[in-house]
Design a protein around this motif. Sequence first.
Motif, PDB file in Angstrom:
ATOM      1  N   UNK A   1     -28.441 -21.155   0.311  1.00 43.35           N
ATOM      2  CA  UNK A   1     -27.820 -21.093  -1.016  1.00 43.35           C
ATOM      3  C   UNK A   1     -26.626 -22.021  -1.147  1.00 43.35           C
TER       4      UNK A   1
ATOM      5  N   UNK B   1     -24.054 -24.621  -2.118  1.00 45.24           N
ATOM      6  CA  UNK B   1     -23.883 -25.225  -3.432  1.00 45.24           C
ATOM      7  C   UNK B   1     -24.152 -26.719  -3.359  1.00 45.24           C
TER       8      UNK B   1
ATOM      9  N   UNK C   1     -21.081  -2.695  -5.394  1.00 42.40           N
ATOM     10  CA  UNK C   1     -19.912  -1.972  -4.875  1.00 42.40           C
ATOM     11  C   UNK C   1     -19.909  -0.541  -5.421  1.00 42.40           C
TER      12      UNK C   1
ATOM     13  N   UNK D   1     -23.153 -10.302  -5.866  1.00 40.48           N
ATOM     14  CA  UNK D   1     -23.459 -11.558  -5.167  1.00 40.48           C
ATOM     15  C   UNK D   1     -22.189 -12.206  -4.696  1.00 40.48           C
TER      16      UNK D   1
ATOM     17  N   UNK E   1     -26.321 -12.463   0.859  1.00 42.67           N
ATOM     18  CA  UNK E   1     -26.538 -13.349  -0.275  1.00 42.67           C
ATOM     19  C   UNK E   1     -28.002 -13.737  -0.329  1.00 42.67           C
ATOM     20  N   UNK E   2     -28.524 -13.810  -1.539  1.00 40.33           N
ATOM     21  CA  UNK E   2     -29.898 -14.273  -1.682  1.00 40.33           C
ATOM     22  C   UNK E   2     -30.065 -14.835  -3.075  1.00 40.33           C
ATOM     23  N   UNK E   3     -31.075 -15.606  -3.239  1.00 40.30           N
ATOM     24  CA  UNK E   3     -31.311 -16.301  -4.504  1.00 40.30           C
ATOM     25  C   UNK E   3     -31.699 -15.281  -5.574  1.00 40.30           C
TER      26      UNK E   3
ATOM     27  N   UNK F   1     -17.831 -18.841  -4.189  1.00 40.19           N
ATOM     28  CA  UNK F   1     -18.515 -19.766  -5.100  1.00 40.19           C
ATOM     29  C   UNK F   1     -18.116 -21.216  -4.850  1.00 40.19           C
TER      30      UNK F   1
ATOM     31  N   UNK G   1     -21.390 -21.443  -2.263  1.00 37.57           N
ATOM     32  CA  UNK G   1     -22.767 -21.095  -2.636  1.00 37.57           C
ATOM     33  C   UNK G   1     -22.992 -21.314  -4.129  1.00 37.57           C
ATOM     34  N   UNK G   2     -24.241 -21.380  -4.472  1.00 35.11           N
ATOM     35  CA  UNK G   2     -24.665 -21.603  -5.865  1.00 35.11           C
ATOM     36  C   UNK G   2     -23.968 -20.635  -6.812  1.00 35.11           C
ATOM     37  N   UNK G   3     -23.690 -21.065  -8.024  1.00 36.63           N
ATOM     38  CA  UNK G   3     -23.058 -20.171  -8.994  1.00 36.63           C
ATOM     39  C   UNK G   3     -24.095 -19.236  -9.599  1.00 36.63           C
TER      40      UNK G   3
ATOM     41  N   UNK H   1     -24.689 -14.649   4.986  1.00 34.38           N
ATOM     42  CA  UNK H   1     -23.439 -14.087   4.453  1.00 34.38           C
ATOM     43  C   UNK H   1     -22.500 -15.229   4.139  1.00 34.38           C
ATOM     44  N   UNK H   2     -21.411 -14.896   3.420  1.00 32.32           N
ATOM     45  CA  UNK H   2     -20.378 -15.913   3.195  1.00 32.32           C
ATOM     46  C   UNK H   2     -19.202 -15.640   4.136  1.00 32.32           C
TER      47      UNK H   2
END
Lengths: 487, 487, 458, 458
Positions: A33, A35, D164, D213, D220-222, D247, D250-252, D384-385
């Motif tokens: 994912x 960016x 949450x 997300x 995290x996943x699409x 963000x 990872x993709x917004x 994960x982030x």
Amino acid sequence: LEEPLLFEIGRADVTGVDLPAVDANAPTRLGGLARSEAIGLVGLTEPETVRHYTRLSRQNYGIDLGFFPLGSCTMKHNPRLNEKVARLPGFADIHPLAPQNSVQGALEVVAQLGEWLCKLTGMPGVAMSPKAGAHGELCGILAIRAAHEARGDAREVVLVPESAHGTNPATAAFANYRVEDIPATPEGRVDVAALKARLGPDVAAVMITNPNTCGLFEKDFREIADAVHAAGGYVYCDGANFNAIVGKVRPGDLGVDAMHINLHKTFSTPHGGGGPGSGPVVFSEALAPFAPLPFVRQDAEGTFYLVEEENREERGPSFGRMTAFHGQMGMFTRALTYMLSHGADGLKQVAEDAVLNANYILRSMEDILHAPFAASGPCMHEALFGDKDFTGGLSTLDVAKGLIDEGYHPMTVYFPLVVHGAMLVEPTETESKAAIDQFITAFRAVVERALAGDEELKQAPYYAPRRRLDETQAARKPVLSWQKPDD
Amino acid sequence: LEEPLLFEIGRADVTGVDLPAVDANAPTRLGGLARSEAIGLVGLTEPETVRHYTRLSRQNYGIDLGFFPLGSCTMKHNPRLNEKVARLPGFADIHPLAPQNSVQGALEVVAQLGEWLCKLTGMPGVAMSPKAGAHGELCGILAIRAAHEARGDAREVVLVPESAHGTNPATAAFANYRVEDIPATPEGRVDVAALKARLGPDVAAVMITNPNTCGLFEKDFREIADAVHAAGGYVYCDGANFNAIVGKVRPGDLGVDAMHINLHKTFSTPHGGGGPGSGPVVFSEALAPFAPLPFVRQDAEGTFYLVEEENREERGPSFGRMTAFHGQMGMFTRALTYMLSHGADGLKQVAEDAVLNANYILRSMEDILHAPFAASGPCMHEALFGDKDFTGGLSTLDVAKGLIDEGYHPMTVYFPLVVHGAMLVEPTETESKAAIDQFITAFRAVVERALAGDEELKQAPYYAPRRRLDETQAARKPVLSWQKPDD
Amino acid sequence: MRYLPLTDTDRAAMLEKIGAGSVDELFVDVPEVARLDGPIRGLPMHASEMAVERHMKSLAAKNLVAGDVPFFLGAGAYRHHVPASVDTIIQRGEFLTAYTPYQPEIAQGTLQMLFEFQTQVARLYGCAVANASLYDGSTACWEAVAMATRVTRRKRAVLSGALHPHYAEVVKTMAKFTGDTIADAMPAITPEPDLGGLIARIDDDTACVVVQYPDILGRISDLTPVAEAAHAKGALLVVVNTEPVALGAIKSPGEMGADIVVGEGQSLGVGLQFGGPYLGLFAVRDPKHVRQMPGRLCGETTDAEGKRGFVLTLSTREQHIRREKATSNICTNSGLCALAFSVHMTLLGERGLRELAAENHRLACLAAERLAKVPGVEVLNNAFFNEFTLMLGGKPARAIVRDLADRGVLGGVSLGRLYPGVEALEHALLVAVTETTTEEDIEVLARELEASIKESAQ
Amino acid sequence: MRYLPLTDTDRAAMLEKIGAGSVDELFVDVPEVARLDGPIRGLPMHASEMAVERHMKSLAAKNLVAGDVPFFLGAGAYRHHVPASVDTIIQRGEFLTAYTPYQPEIAQGTLQMLFEFQTQVARLYGCAVANASLYDGSTACWEAVAMATRVTRRKRAVLSGALHPHYAEVVKTMAKFTGDTIADAMPAITPEPDLGGLIARIDDDTACVVVQYPDILGRISDLTPVAEAAHAKGALLVVVNTEPVALGAIKSPGEMGADIVVGEGQSLGVGLQFGGPYLGLFAVRDPKHVRQMPGRLCGETTDAEGKRGFVLTLSTREQHIRREKATSNICTNSGLCALAFSVHMTLLGERGLRELAAENHRLACLAAERLAKVPGVEVLNNAFFNEFTLMLGGKPARAIVRDLADRGVLGGVSLGRLYPGVEALEHALLVAVTETTTEEDIEVLARELEASIKESAQ
């Protein structure tokens, strides 16, 4: 010099923090994912950042700059000790889900503030988590609905006076109540007879602001409360104006069942250009059990603990959770600091001086400015005027903008709705007599111009960072974020 | 709104602190000296105090508001981390005479900063206690006199270039030296031949600013230093402009014996409306033993200790004490924070960007504004201009005041004295290209008016908090404190 | 780099405009021998705000914070409670990042503040005119001596033995270079200062007598006789004060005939800060001496439209105009500290300063009473304000102070530290008490002092 | 009293003007039964700044400061380094003591800042329009559900089990009163979120699906398939983000098709503050939904001279105009927190945010790798982030967390605390890592966690 927009001066490759450059080859666990597109943000170095915001700030007016007589909004001095205390690492740098044995001081702050609020209002229960005044209103109304439902008595109607803040009907509507207006008397108070006549088994509650938004104390409040209780309803008091009576009158003695307290108004947490607020709610015995989660309790050994167990059955009749975590801690520390600074004697003086200042303005203006309820007796913490004697098509708005040119923030205008062209002036207790006298002089000068139909006033302000702004254009074709001119 | 004087709004019986009332009957041990007369002070409550000073502040211009190209004064951005660090209780709330075992961290700060200064200058010794640049100059000159006297070689003359800061001759004169001027070459540098010719057994030292106040690097500095040393003298370098070469050139490599460093200029401690400064001095081997008390040393176990024993014989050849306690600790913490933030690479970049910005301004203005030394090659961190092409009786002062109306603080004017109507522009490294371009546009506009003899410029500024102030009146009949109008 | 706005693109564009191929070409005038080939060696590279903050916090953590322990140090630097609003105000960018007000049209904030400050200081000192501040009390003390020599055209200064030893040392260091003569002395350990002895030292060559009030041992006495004696010999009286709060309780030096009053202003607004930056106060009783004053002066005037305004004035005394003929080489004042002092003084006002002084004195009296009960300890002073001298019955005060620190008490300043090697003074301990001292702190000091003395006997 | 400027003389003069004999006459409308005869009993009297500060400091000292120990808590509130200049700016009186910008001519500072803030948030979220902030993430989440019901005129919301639990609880509490239906679930302890199960719960009555997300377990996943499934049923996708820093890496949510994106902004500029005040972010992807948005909106316009300026706009949605027909009862935003967020974001910029995110992720990967080596511990997440879930091999996480705190480590948030009484979740520990975490902190956690697990076995 005009200050450009951030997006006109920032650059995508400039940053005001020093971090390691991104290593494009570093291993990641982002699950594919990562960016790829640019976010579209821009950065400034620290010198540019400080200057950008310093310049922006200078286009603002704040209490630190001058008198700010915004009625009902209560712009009083924000003591700097409060700011300092809120920034102590022991308060600012603790996590809301930290083990409770590691945050006993924080829980004690919540408990101490709650105790002050209960004592100041003469009420037995308190909910600390509401995030702002309107959130507190919601908390009160939800507790009322929960209490009715708990005894199987669903009711449909909430009565709200015409002069109420817009949040009152909005809140009641949110909780699925039908809102009905209560008329006002010519003296600017709730029409008690009309209210009593409307009471019945369908009325869940009345919501009354006291002191009310005309700046008057609802002298029949106790009588109203008794009647509402007799009809099986609850009394919600909008505490927005509690600052006028804090330390002098305890709402619990007037029959209130629930009241929110705007910490920023009565206990001087900073307004910050529109927030954050904090709106704890005090409850009568009848409503206290329905207070939302979480809340703080103390065990026999003096250890504080949180009741926050949303998923347990033993949570009691609480109506549930209104927000993540525990409420506005940063505001609690400021408010508690303020309370300790003033003490019981100081808070009483706060109310007295606020009321004295407002009456002084009322009596210093009533000879030239229409004061619809001046004959009703003393006002409380704010003085209400109307525009009915202005000539030449001039209105309250023009007086407000004229005051800007005199170096003042205008009073609240066109609220409450019950007075034509209302001007609601609230000096608060933190203004000196000299500051008030100076304001009165300026206010009288502008009012004289409005009475005389001075055309120039229609174009005011002349000396502000901006002339009058076109609000219609803004709303018709909303531009709500910056776009590159050629986008 | 004009802000009145404190004494016009304050009251003797008002206070902004809460203290117990004076008990007139309390026992005292004042030896009969209890004050009976009023002091004549007035107080304000906290809200009034915050407003008074906030309003006053808004009549000031600071770097936070905009470009501040004051040549030689080096108005660069003041990082806010430095302010935060200086306020850590571990630095701000420790006593200068606290037992040394209780303040090891403070002594380490002094030692670390001293080490940075030595490494950045390539000099072996440092004196940390001087309170400001001029105090540092004094420190350097006193060490020079002490060194001469220690070898029984009292000398009488100090040579100072015409373009020097006024503090240089004032300092030398203080130390009982006769001051003689060294002429400048038409290229704006020290006349090396004239200087060499003047050297002799009566010359104690030369004081040279490098880069000099014309914004040029003294390219023959090493040659001068060698000649001075050969003649038995010492070389004092005024380090006011060290910011132009920090990290690029080490004064020690040029033959300097003593140099003060204005921490506020090179290492960005805030100017604060005129102070406080801090002026540590670095020394060569020859002068280091004469450095003033106190100084910090580290013992074999790594414990830091202070040598401060003024009354002992074993203090060595130190010339004595220049100030109580140890120097400007609050500035040390800021400067060290700044150094650590930039590092060796960042400080080099500081010098490069400062010089780049100055040359950019020089080359962007020289087509319309007299730049006396533009042909001498690149300037260092400041660009020097003169007023010789202005017409209509307009002068440098008018350009300065005209820039105020454009939203800028003026450059330094009428200094150095060697250029007629000097305008010394120092952008520093903390301005963006956009900010500099904007300034150049404004500067060019004002200069064009001066070249064209625009009469209106003589009355500038028009848009400042005050129009031109009458300095003659102020000096002729000085009013230096407030008196009651009827006093 | 977070403080440097130029990007490489900017740099390239600017170099092009300049006509230089690289930044190093701009440093062409630096002799080759002095050109460095890269960042200076032996120093770290740039670091993030987070990393720097961590480093500085670790250094700060090695110090024992005064506010965290019972604290009794004074001797020229006093710990008072500074209202939070003081720091808020001095952090306003318009004050913090302004320069010396050489362009008065856009510096009225600083200038009006300085005018108010000068008025506050003059009144506090019982004087006519104060300047816009100097570096600190000790350098102000020297400037007073230097001014006295200018005014009287004499070259000898008589220092009281009870002048702060750092101040005396600064004066002596400076005088060594100017060629002035300083007659100094050691403090006599007596309940009252020896003013008679001081007066006896004044002669016809004396430019000034310098007396501290309250003195280094915390003693206070009427200085009127000194003033009279000095004036009789054509000398000036310089009074030094290191604790401005005292003047809320006791007579001002001006009232007692002082000609120049100087002092340390750190007590109000500034804080301890390990000794600096502090705030030198300087005032003269007689306005005719104004033109001999050192440092900056702010004066009232009017602008071209007739509005009141303020400017720096009488700058013909100063170095940037007079160069080697200036009254002093000073070109920096302690502006931001002056602001802090002035804001604190404004918050106090007449009433607050008097209450603050009374509270300091009340607690100091309590402390003196309690500490006198510690076996082997005597209070030297007859009179004092908030600081007094304890005689430790033959115990070395310096060692006791270190021992107290190990016990978590910052118990005072030993005269042994101030006068190292002077045996007659090594058993005396200076104890300062302010409104920040609690009665519990006093009790802890008494208890630990008793224990420390007992153990040192073993 | 230091905040009250009126003197008794002033009060007397004002009462005379009013024509009242005493202040109590002004309270004549208060019924006698409610009049107090003096200050409220049981509360202390006014106190000095020094005394109050001492009291509050003593309370603060009872808390374990996150920055003083190895710290790994997250679960919706993250500890990041906030540059010092952020606090300087928000303490400017002109920002701190301003009101809601109802008089735009003298509030352009706040308004322009809000316009910039809206732009920053919209871009971060991949949306067209953001509002000027709400109270916090959890209330913003509810406002998103409420807005979805307005837009779709449906009354059912499907919540992901990995939302949450506080947020889910807030939504359920509110819905109970509005009469909306909430379909919620418990989180499934699986390496990947169960999006298939979530999609299966969407039906034709569904107003919106709410997905977090990264989710509560840090996964995290699409979300594109969820967006497509929701849109196919005429429902909106609401994406909740509690860590804006993510963000930067990872993709917004907007890119993945979210219709409403809400979140907690606390990570940037605001700090932990024991849970509040925080900052609710709210944005919509499609500009046509603007008029259904809750909260304040700042828009661009021009003034009478044609200069660009900003005003609060579309206020016909709001309570003070619409009263009971408003889109929400909110009349406060989190203005000062929005300023702090915006300043921090300005300092970061595109480059800084990406670097910050990369540094968070790098350290989190290090931590996951190291902690996986602790005997009995497994990392649940595939992806994960900066936060992930540890399975403690059957040990109760809540007790382990308390034990770690006693060992001086704030080791994470136990799912046992978040889901009390849910046995399936009680052995999981959420661990968050940010740029403030050092490698040494990670080592300490690994060591102490190992010890704690061992001892709990005994």
